[in-house]
Motif scaffolding. Structure first.
Motif, mmCIF file in Angstrom:
data_model
loop_
_atom_site.group_PDB
_atom_site.id
_atom_site.type_symbol
_atom_site.label_atom_id
_atom_site.label_comp_id
_atom_site.label_asym_id
_atom_site.label_seq_id
_atom_site.Cartn_x
_atom_site.Cartn_y
_atom_site.Cartn_z
ATOM 1 N N LYS A 70 0.809 -1.214 0.000
ATOM 2 C CA LYS A 70 0.000 0.000 0.000
ATOM 3 C C LYS A 70 0.848 1.272 0.000
ATOM 4 O O LYS A 70 0.299 2.382 -0.046
ATOM 5 N N MET A 71 2.169 1.136 0.056
ATOM 6 C CA MET A 71 3.024 2.301 0.250
ATOM 7 C C MET A 71 3.326 3.062 -1.035
ATOM 8 O O MET A 71 3.760 4.210 -0.986
ATOM 9 N N ALA A 72 3.139 2.428 -2.188
ATOM 10 C CA ALA A 72 3.458 3.102 -3.452
ATOM 11 C C ALA A 72 2.363 2.828 -4.469
ATOM 12 O O ALA A 72 1.658 1.830 -4.389
ATOM 13 N N ASN A 73 2.211 3.731 -5.421
ATOM 14 C CA ASN A 73 1.246 3.567 -6.497
ATOM 15 C C ASN A 73 1.938 3.932 -7.817
ATOM 16 O O ASN A 73 2.246 5.095 -8.048
ATOM 17 N N PRO A 74 2.198 2.961 -8.690
ATOM 18 C CA PRO A 74 1.841 1.549 -8.571
ATOM 19 C C PRO A 74 2.636 0.866 -7.462
ATOM 20 O O PRO A 74 3.728 1.306 -7.123
ATOM 21 N N PRO A 75 2.101 -0.227 -6.911
ATOM 22 C CA PRO A 75 2.754 -0.886 -5.776
ATOM 23 C C PRO A 75 4.072 -1.533 -6.168
ATOM 24 O O PRO A 75 4.294 -1.890 -7.336
ATOM 25 N N LEU A 76 4.964 -1.652 -5.179
ATOM 26 C CA LEU A 76 6.230 -2.344 -5.401
ATOM 27 C C LEU A 76 5.999 -3.834 -5.617
ATOM 28 O O LEU A 76 5.072 -4.417 -5.063
ATOM 29 N N ARG A 77 6.861 -4.446 -6.426
ATOM 30 C CA ARG A 77 6.937 -5.892 -6.478
ATOM 31 C C ARG A 77 7.751 -6.355 -5.262
ATOM 32 O O ARG A 77 8.800 -5.777 -4.959
ATOM 33 N N ILE A 78 7.306 -7.410 -4.602
ATOM 34 C CA ILE A 78 8.000 -7.909 -3.419
ATOM 35 C C ILE A 78 8.554 -9.302 -3.692
ATOM 36 O O ILE A 78 7.818 -10.220 -4.080
ATOM 37 N N THR A 79 9.860 -9.435 -3.503
ATOM 38 C CA THR A 79 10.529 -10.728 -3.565
ATOM 39 C C THR A 79 10.855 -11.154 -2.145
ATOM 40 O O THR A 79 11.336 -10.348 -1.335
ATOM 41 N N LEU A 80 10.611 -12.414 -1.833
ATOM 42 C CA LEU A 80 10.968 -12.972 -0.529
ATOM 43 C C LEU A 80 12.140 -13.937 -0.694
ATOM 44 O O LEU A 80 12.220 -14.670 -1.682
ATOM 45 N N SER A 81 13.033 -13.927 0.283
ATOM 46 C CA SER A 81 14.117 -14.910 0.340
ATOM 47 C C SER A 81 14.314 -15.265 1.806
ATOM 48 O O SER A 81 15.194 -14.736 2.482
ATOM 49 N N VAL A 82 13.449 -16.155 2.285
ATOM 50 C CA VAL A 82 13.438 -16.492 3.715
ATOM 51 C C VAL A 82 13.402 -18.008 3.940
ATOM 52 O O VAL A 82 12.951 -18.480 4.988
ATOM 53 N N GLY A 83 13.865 -18.763 2.957
ATOM 54 C CA GLY A 83 14.102 -20.179 3.168
ATOM 55 C C GLY A 83 12.920 -21.095 2.969
ATOM 56 O O GLY A 83 11.908 -20.751 2.358
ATOM 57 N N GLU A 84 13.085 -22.299 3.500
ATOM 58 C CA GLU A 84 12.098 -23.369 3.353
ATOM 59 C C GLU A 84 10.936 -23.164 4.324
ATOM 60 O O GLU A 84 11.143 -22.972 5.520
ATOM 61 N N GLN A 85 9.731 -23.209 3.777
ATOM 62 C CA GLN A 85 8.523 -23.022 4.574
ATOM 63 C C GLN A 85 7.470 -24.018 4.101
ATOM 64 O O GLN A 85 7.635 -24.670 3.067
ATOM 65 N N SER A 86 6.383 -24.109 4.823
ATOM 66 C CA SER A 86 5.294 -24.987 4.411
ATOM 67 C C SER A 86 4.542 -24.395 3.224
ATOM 68 O O SER A 86 4.608 -23.187 2.955
ATOM 69 N N TYR A 87 3.814 -25.258 2.522
ATOM 70 C CA TYR A 87 2.978 -24.803 1.405
ATOM 71 C C TYR A 87 2.010 -23.726 1.882
ATOM 72 O O TYR A 87 1.805 -22.705 1.209
ATOM 73 N N GLU A 88 1.420 -23.942 3.059
ATOM 74 C CA GLU A 88 0.416 -23.006 3.599
ATOM 75 C C GLU A 88 1.032 -21.640 3.889
ATOM 76 O O GLU A 88 0.400 -20.599 3.652
ATOM 77 N N THR A 89 2.272 -21.651 4.374
ATOM 78 C CA THR A 89 2.952 -20.379 4.654
ATOM 79 C C THR A 89 3.233 -19.623 3.367
ATOM 80 O O THR A 89 2.988 -18.415 3.267
ATOM 81 N N TYR A 90 3.770 -20.333 2.368
ATOM 82 C CA TYR A 90 4.009 -19.691 1.075
ATOM 83 C C TYR A 90 2.709 -19.114 0.517
ATOM 84 O O TYR A 90 2.682 -17.999 -0.023
ATOM 85 N N GLN A 91 1.620 -19.858 0.640
ATOM 86 C CA GLN A 91 0.335 -19.399 0.123
ATOM 87 C C GLN A 91 -0.129 -18.142 0.844
ATOM 88 O O GLN A 91 -0.639 -17.198 0.216
#
Length: 368
Positions: free
Chosen positions: A127-148
């Motif tokens: 919500k901080m920019a218009n158009p919004p920023l693309r967000i990349t995550l790099s935080v390792g192995e997680q469950s399917y539900e967490t990624y979702q």
């Protein structure tokens, strides 16, 4: 035996061709490979560079990878986690610097509280920019539900390095336990693609026990797994890790650098439309390493926006550059103009490969 030029003129490279090209020792042959890769880059993704502002928001990590400076058992570093307000201030700075995307990176943490906190951060940042920023995550192995949950909150890209596609080598560079499972890492990459992330991975080049054959297989892994973006660079030693004892047996740093450029070049040739990062590790060996990476076929840079007071505690390897300097987009403009590249400020720089892959998947779904 075919010359390098003859190999590069073929419509498709075999594994044997890749091994031959990765084994280049002649400077003229290296230049021929890089010229070919840059020509492919120019035709497919253009002489364009996309900036992703890197925020290393925590060095807490449950993993004990033998090569990594923020491994859980390294008690010589100060652990930290940025506050939400600090992350929002850095994001505001990224917007001011005309970045169209940020990378939220941390050591690996697994808890409901971490999942919820990161989902909240993602939703707020969108919500901080218009158009919004693309967000990349790099935080390792997680469950399917967490990624979702993070995808639903607004994250679009995810980087999870495989480190090596050779399962035997993977077990040599990680502890032998359930927390460091090669199969789980593969499953996470599959889950990320299934959910709809632009999915990235990568490897280290010049690891102990690694062979040229392994690196050729890494390239084939990227292609066969249909990856959208790749970040890879030379393996660099951290003195407070178990792998520091292998320092004397490594390829010289200059050769690891040259080999990394060959990996980037070959990857651009066999996967013309993906995004490839010119990593900071290249700059550690050569002050103009990232520029060299761009000329070898890379098209993404990730300037470090982490506050300077924290950077020395997020050292994955020794002598990481930029720990005391701010990286400004204007400075990148000047450097890149000198090599004929241009920063794309008004373009998200989404992976063309991802767009095509998604379009194909949708057509396949419609036909079923």
């Amino acid at each position: 035996m075919m010359t390098v030029d003859e190999i590069l003129d073929q419509p498709e490279l075999s594994r044997a061709d890749m091994i031959r090209l990765l084994s280049i020792s002649d400077d003229h042959e290296q230049k021929a490979l890089i010229r070919k890769a840059y020509s492919v880059k120019t035709k497919t993704v253009g002489q364009k560079v996309y900036l992703r502002g890197l925020i290393e928001f925590s060095n807490l990590c449950r993993k004990n990878c033998f090569y990594c400076g923020i491994r859980n058992d390294n008690h010589k570093i100060n652990r930290y986690s940025l506050s939400e307000d600090e992350i929002y201030r850095i994001t505001a700075y990224a917007i001011q610097q005309r970045f169209t995307g940020i990378v939220l990176q941390s050591g690996e943490q697994n808890s409901p509280a971490f999942t919820k906190q990161l989902a909240s951060l993602i939703a707020h940042i969108k919500k901080m920019a218009n158009p919004p920023l693309r967000i990349t995550l790099s935080v390792g192995e997680q469950s399917y539900e967490t990624y979702q949950e993070w995808f639903n909150a607004g994250a679009e890209r995810y980087l999870l390095r495989i480190e090596t596609a050779n399962e035997s080598l993977y077990h040599k560079i990680h502890p032998d336990n359930a927390v460091h499972s090669f199969q789980n890492r593969l499953q996470c990459l599959e889950n990320l693609q299934k959910i709809g992330f632009q999915t990235g991975t990568g490897v280290m080049i010049g690891l102990p026990f690694q062979t040229i054959n392994d690196l050729a297989d890494d390239l084939l892994f990227f292609k066969n797994r249909n990856m959208d973006m790749i970040g890879m660079g030379p393996y660099l030693v951290h003195s407070d890790t178990p792998f520091a004892r292998f320092s004397a047996s490594l390829l010289p740093s200059g050769e690891r650098f040259r080999l990394s450029l060959r990996m980037i070049a070959l990857l651009r040739i066999i996967m013309p439309d993906i995004n490839i990062v010119a990593t900071t590790a290249l700059q550690t060996i050569d002050p103009t390493g990232r520029e060299s990476g761009l000329l070898a076929g890379a098209n993404v840079l990730m300037p470090n926006l982490t506050p300077i007071t924290y950077r020395d505690n997020y050292l994955l390897y020794d002598n990481k550059p930029g720990s005391k300097e701010e990286e400004l987009s204007d400075e990148f403009d000047s450097k890149l103009q000198q090599i004929g590249e241009k920063i794309e400020y008004n373009n998200y720089g989404d992976s063309i490969h991802f767009t095509k892959r998604n379009s194909h998947d949708c057509i396949s779904c419609d036909n079923n």
